[in-house]
Enzyme design. Structure first.
Site, PDB file in Angstrom:
ATOM      1  NE  ARG A 115      16.104  -8.931   1.523  1.00 40.66           N
ATOM      2  CZ  ARG A 115      15.308  -9.968   1.243  1.00 40.66           C
ATOM      3  NH1 ARG A 115      15.205 -10.391  -0.014  1.00 40.66           N
ATOM      4  NH2 ARG A 115      14.643 -10.572   2.204  1.00 40.66           N
ATOM      5  CE  LYS A 142      18.785 -10.280   3.616  1.00 41.99           C
ATOM      6  NZ  LYS A 142      18.455  -9.873   4.999  1.00 41.99           N
ATOM      7  CG  HIS A 147      15.928  -1.774   3.929  1.00 43.75           C
ATOM      8  ND1 HIS A 147      16.304  -2.760   3.040  1.00 43.75           N
ATOM      9  CD2 HIS A 147      15.331  -2.422   4.967  1.00 43.75           C
ATOM     10  CE1 HIS A 147      15.967  -3.945   3.534  1.00 43.75           C
ATOM     11  NE2 HIS A 147      15.369  -3.762   4.701  1.00 43.75           N
ATOM     12  NE  ARG A 174      13.053  -5.759   1.923  1.00 42.65           N
ATOM     13  CZ  ARG A 174      12.643  -6.883   1.336  1.00 42.65           C
ATOM     14  NH1 ARG A 174      12.327  -6.850   0.038  1.00 42.65           N
ATOM     15  NH2 ARG A 174      12.539  -8.014   2.001  1.00 42.65           N
ATOM     16  CG  HIS A 229      10.142 -10.905   4.910  1.00 38.96           C
ATOM     17  ND1 HIS A 229       9.278  -9.942   5.391  1.00 38.96           N
ATOM     18  CD2 HIS A 229      11.296 -10.247   4.609  1.00 38.96           C
ATOM     19  CE1 HIS A 229       9.877  -8.762   5.375  1.00 38.96           C
ATOM     20  NE2 HIS A 229      11.101  -8.924   4.916  1.00 38.96           N
ATOM     21  CE1 TYR A 247       8.313  -2.891   6.352  1.00 40.59           C
ATOM     22  CE2 TYR A 247       8.273  -5.287   6.380  1.00 40.59           C
ATOM     23  CZ  TYR A 247       8.938  -4.107   6.141  1.00 40.59           C
ATOM     24  OH  TYR A 247      10.224  -4.138   5.670  1.00 40.59           O
TER      25      TYR A 247
END
Length: 232
Positions: free
Chosen positions: A76, A100, A176, A179, A202, A211
């Site tokens: 990110r 995150k 993004h 990514r 994730h 995806y």
């Protein structure tokens, strides 16, 4: 209509709310946009050189290293600009990304990104750092401070313009986008979705599975254009 019925019930104009059990429609899932590999290569090559030797400007070396880093790790934008020098191990070809929720993950860095990072760390970063007060950040701005998210966006936008890629509208290239391209190209190359989940950081594989829809759409496109009886 739901709001109208709630209003009517609240104002005493109706005895019941018939829309209470009616669920709103589910909006269609918006698939992430990935660039074709050729477009990614063109974008990276317009950002600057990668050689450790030569007379390239420090900012050009930084720009190439940043974009190679984004595409080569799937990071990110916040993870890229937040990376510290000690997080990067060019010899091992890996980087520690801080994602995150305070989660960290060790991600491999491809050969092209390693080469670009070496050129930047050896020939460009010391020059840029000399203008600042000292920071552990990998990517620096012209004043020697940590590169901001907005600064990284600007770098990508300028490279996309030079590469002839869209920079405005729904198809605009963004950090993004790289990514998304990273994940899609891995899956196209045969990577397991669980592995891609770990690489992207994730928390749930459900997030990564979007995806796989992209790759199925691509298969349909190839089939529709290549098979002689695909169209009725």
């Amino acid at each position: 209509m739901r709001g109208l019925h709630r209003f009517a019930l609240r104002e005493g104009l109706a005895g019941a709310d018939p829309s209470r059990d009616v669920r709103p429609p589910t909006p269609p899932r918006r698939l992430p946009r990935a660039l074709p590999v050729d477009d990614v290569v063109r974008l990276l090559e317009t950002a600057g050189p990668v050689t450790v030797t030569g007379s390239a400007a420090p900012l050009a070396l930084r720009d190439r290293a940043l974009l190679e880093f984004l595409y080569g790790t799937g990071a990110r934008i916040s993870e890229a600009v937040g990376a510290a020098v000690d997080d990067v191990d060019p010899d091992e070809g890996s980087v520690l990304l801080r994602g995150k929720g305070g989660r960290t993950r060790l991600v491999p860095v491809g050969g092209y990104a390693v080469e670009a990072l070496r050129a930047y760390l050896v020939r460009a970063r010391p020059t840029l750092a000399g203008a600042g007060r000292g920071t552990p950040a990998v990517f620096l701005n012209a004043r020697g401070g940590p590169l901001s998210r907005q600064g990284a966006w600007t770098i990508l936008r300028r490279a996309a313009e030079r590469a002839g890629l869209p920079v405005d509208g729904p198809a605009a290239v963004s950090p993004h986008t790289l990514r998304h391209s990273y994940a899609t190209h891995l899956l196209d190359g045969g990577a397991d979705v669980r592995v891609v989940q770990e690489l992207l950081g994730h928390a749930s594989v459900t997030t990564t599975q979007v995806y796989t829809l992209v790759t199925v759409e691509r298969l349909r496109e190839v089939y529709a254009t290549a098979h002689p009886r695909a169209r009725g």
